[in-house]
Scaffold this motif. Structure first.
Motif, PDB file in Angstrom:
ATOM      1  N   HIS A 218      21.153   9.952 -14.134  1.00 35.63           N
ATOM      2  CA  HIS A 218      19.943   9.246 -13.252  1.00 35.63           C
ATOM      3  C   HIS A 218      18.833  10.487 -12.790  1.00 35.63           C
ATOM      4  O   HIS A 218      19.488  11.387 -12.278  1.00 35.63           O
ATOM      5  N   ASP A 219      17.803  10.108 -13.030  1.00 33.85           N
ATOM      6  CA  ASP A 219      17.022  11.066 -12.382  1.00 33.85           C
ATOM      7  C   ASP A 219      16.847  10.622 -10.858  1.00 33.85           C
ATOM      8  O   ASP A 219      17.125   9.457 -10.363  1.00 33.85           O
ATOM      9  N   VAL A 220      16.735  11.511 -10.113  1.00 33.59           N
ATOM     10  CA  VAL A 220      16.551  11.369  -8.646  1.00 33.59           C
ATOM     11  C   VAL A 220      15.066  11.064  -8.145  1.00 33.59           C
ATOM     12  O   VAL A 220      14.177  11.910  -8.211  1.00 33.59           O
ATOM     13  N   HIS A 221      15.278  10.000  -7.285  1.00 33.04           N
ATOM     14  CA  HIS A 221      13.646   9.508  -6.714  1.00 33.04           C
ATOM     15  C   HIS A 221      14.033   9.379  -5.238  1.00 33.04           C
ATOM     16  O   HIS A 221      15.260   8.998  -4.850  1.00 33.04           O
ATOM     17  N   HIS A 222      13.149   9.666  -4.471  1.00 33.78           N
ATOM     18  CA  HIS A 222      13.281   9.486  -2.896  1.00 33.78           C
ATOM     19  C   HIS A 222      11.979   9.053  -2.229  1.00 33.78           C
ATOM     20  O   HIS A 222      10.748   9.168  -2.838  1.00 33.78           O
ATOM     21  N   ILE A 223      12.112   8.615  -0.962  1.00 38.97           N
ATOM     22  CA  ILE A 223      10.475   8.122  -0.613  1.00 38.97           C
ATOM     23  C   ILE A 223      10.217   9.260   0.430  1.00 38.97           C
ATOM     24  O   ILE A 223      10.655   9.680   1.352  1.00 38.97           O
ATOM     25  N   ALA A 224       9.120   9.910  -0.190  1.00 39.25           N
ATOM     26  CA  ALA A 224       8.638  11.149   0.339  1.00 39.25           C
ATOM     27  C   ALA A 224       7.756  10.927   1.778  1.00 39.25           C
ATOM     28  O   ALA A 224       7.956  11.543   2.709  1.00 39.25           O
ATOM     29  N   ASP A 225       7.090   9.911   1.819  1.00 33.18           N
ATOM     30  CA  ASP A 225       6.379   9.161   2.965  1.00 33.18           C
ATOM     31  C   ASP A 225       6.912   8.154   3.673  1.00 33.18           C
ATOM     32  O   ASP A 225       7.301   7.095   3.107  1.00 33.18           O
ATOM     33  N   PRO A 226       7.497   8.367   4.731  1.00 37.77           N
ATOM     34  CA  PRO A 226       8.253   7.169   5.227  1.00 37.77           C
ATOM     35  C   PRO A 226       7.413   5.925   5.587  1.00 37.77           C
ATOM     36  O   PRO A 226       6.179   6.171   5.625  1.00 37.77           O
ATOM     37  N   LEU A 227       8.245   4.859   5.600  1.00 37.68           N
ATOM     38  CA  LEU A 227       7.605   3.587   5.660  1.00 37.68           C
ATOM     39  C   LEU A 227       7.176   3.551   7.150  1.00 37.68           C
ATOM     40  O   LEU A 227       7.625   4.061   8.055  1.00 37.68           O
TER      41      LEU A 227
ATOM     42  N   ALA B 214       0.618  -1.163  -0.002  1.00 34.13           N
ATOM     43  CA  ALA B 214       0.026  -0.155  -0.032  1.00 34.13           C
ATOM     44  C   ALA B 214       0.729   1.260  -0.021  1.00 34.13           C
ATOM     45  O   ALA B 214       0.244   2.351  -0.242  1.00 34.13           O
ATOM     46  N   HIS B 215       2.097   1.147   0.151  1.00 34.83           N
ATOM     47  CA  HIS B 215       2.888   2.442   0.227  1.00 34.83           C
ATOM     48  C   HIS B 215       3.271   2.911  -1.130  1.00 34.83           C
ATOM     49  O   HIS B 215       3.505   2.132  -2.096  1.00 34.83           O
ATOM     50  N   PRO B 216       3.180   4.082  -1.289  1.00 32.40           N
ATOM     51  CA  PRO B 216       3.205   4.765  -2.703  1.00 32.40           C
ATOM     52  C   PRO B 216       4.718   4.545  -3.255  1.00 32.40           C
ATOM     53  O   PRO B 216       4.878   4.812  -4.465  1.00 32.40           O
ATOM     54  N   GLY B 217       5.556   4.234  -2.459  1.00 32.50           N
ATOM     55  CA  GLY B 217       7.052   3.981  -2.899  1.00 32.50           C
ATOM     56  C   GLY B 217       7.768   5.134  -3.193  1.00 32.50           C
ATOM     57  O   GLY B 217       7.457   6.304  -2.765  1.00 32.50           O
ATOM     58  N   ALA B 218       8.881   5.183  -4.021  1.00 34.52           N
ATOM     59  CA  ALA B 218       9.594   6.535  -4.543  1.00 34.52           C
ATOM     60  C   ALA B 218       8.999   7.328  -5.376  1.00 34.52           C
ATOM     61  O   ALA B 218       8.317   6.937  -6.259  1.00 34.52           O
ATOM     62  N   VAL B 219       9.045   8.624  -5.358  1.00 33.40           N
ATOM     63  CA  VAL B 219       8.895   9.668  -6.196  1.00 33.40           C
ATOM     64  C   VAL B 219       9.753  10.572  -6.664  1.00 33.40           C
ATOM     65  O   VAL B 219      10.794  10.618  -6.348  1.00 33.40           O
TER      66      VAL B 219
END
Length: 391
Positions: free
Chosen positions: A264-273, A171-176
């Protein structure tokens, strides 16, 4: 004789190899499953702060890495025209945080970590899938190469697009997308003589740093639409964006070949697990807390994760408790730093540069305070204490 606990590490990057080495040091039977055909890392160089070097001390290789790396010396922050906004003081950094900031090729670090493992520990060309996270009374299961392996512990160290994370927390949105893309170079630049620097422009940054082996590590970042690529090649794109910036940027670009440029494009986890574990599976590094590279802490935090995880062993709730708050705070700080150094508005950039220059002149050590609570971290056990972990 008690049978050794078994761990499977999915992902043979820096975090996965550090975890494997730390667990092996504590008597675990470890297998690393890497989907790529070799351990050749993605990327060019890595900056290691005192926190990560202390973590490597627990594996017995901290001093070796310090010796192989270039210690970050005199340099600082500049504008595209070459004006210095702030000068760095490596002695003040080392005094404040108990050690230097160093830079070395990722291949060097990966090679030293892999050398800590017994032959046959690493299986390349082995894409693995989490089949069952396991539980209190059953082992975790991993499918690989038409077989199912069981383990007391599975470590998901499979990067920003982690399949292990997706399996544990569907259910987690993952990296954005973080809103900017990066380029990296690791090349010889004949005759180059310069101080390490990072340069902030309008929605653009550039950094140039000499390595101990004589090569130059350079990186760039710019705001851009996700997935955008140059119409010709990425060297040409860098020339368009940075070709008129101060020395040594033009010299570095002149020495580069198109095939030397990584983008490389930069992606990060905006919503902590909600946690870094489930069942008998733990996440570490980018799989757990991918962050923008603006603090240079992504790889450092993966190394920290690895030694803390090995310390707690199968006590995964304690691992989450130790790592989730810390990495969440650092990731948020990295996002704030990205907003600052990737600012694109003319007025915002003018205010930013004026403020940084004034702060550096009035109280130089204040610039180091952004790393308080980060670079001064220490492992939960002493170097060489192989009995500190719990299995």
């Amino acid at each position: 004789m008690t049978k050794a606990a078994r761990a499977l590490v999915i992902g043979g990057g820096i975090g996965g190899l550090t975890a494997a080495a730390a667990l092996h040091r504590r008597g675990w039977e470890v297998t690393v499953l890497e989907r790529a055909p070799s351990l050749e890392p993605v990327g060019a160089a890595i900056s290691l702060a005192p926190n990560a070097l202390r973590a490597l001390d627990t594996l017995g290789i901290g001093d070796e890495i310090r010796d192989l790396a270039a210690w970050q010396g005199e340099g600082g922050l500049r504008t595209p025209g070459g004006r210095w906004l702030a000068r760095s003081d490596p002695e003040a950094l080392a005094a404040r945080f108990g050690g230097p900031l160093v830079l070395l090729p990722r291949t060097t670090l990966v090679g030293r970590l892999a050398a800590l493992l017994p032959p046959g520990t690493v299986r390349t060309a082995s894409p693995a899938t989490l089949a069952d996270p396991g539980g209190t009374h059953r082992p975790a299961q991993v499918a690989v190469d038409n077989e199912v392996l069981e383990a007391d512990l599975v470590i998901g160290a499979d990067g920003v697009n982690s399949r292990v994370r997706a399996a544990l927390f569907p259910a987690h949105p993952g990296a954005v997308y973080a809103g900017f893309t990066t380029w990296r170079l690791l090349i010889p630049v004949p005759g180059a003589r310069f101080a390490s620097h990072e340069t902030w422009g309008r929605g653009h940054i550039w950094g140039t740093h000499p390595l101990k082996d004589g090569r130059v590590y350079a990186y760039a970042a710019a705001t851009a639409p996700a997935g955008h690529r140059a119409p010709d090649d990425e060297k040409a794109e860098l020339l368009r964006r940075y070709g008129d910036w101060h020395d040594p940027v033009p010299a570095v670009l002149a020495a580069a070949r198109p095939e030397d440029v990584l983008r490389h494009d930069v992606h990060h986890i905006a919503d902590p697990l909600p946690a870094f574990h489930s069942g008998r599976v733990a996440l570490l590094g980018d799989a757990a807390h991918a962050m923008p590279p603006t603090l240079g802490q992504g790889g450092n935090q993966a190394v920290e994760d690895a030694v803390v995880l090995a310390h707690h062993g199968a006590g995964l709730a304690a691992y989450t408790e130790a790592r989730l708050p810390r990495t969440t705070g650092i990731a948020r700080q990295a996002v704030r730093a990205a907003r600052l150094n990737m600012a694109g508005g003319r007025a915002a950039v003018a205010v930013r540069d004026t403020a940084v220059a004034a702060l550096a002149k009035a109280a130089p050590t204040l610039l180091l305070r952004s790393f308080d609570g980060i670079a001064d971290w220490r492992p939960p056990y002493a170097s060489g204490d192989v009995n500190a972990g719990q299995r």
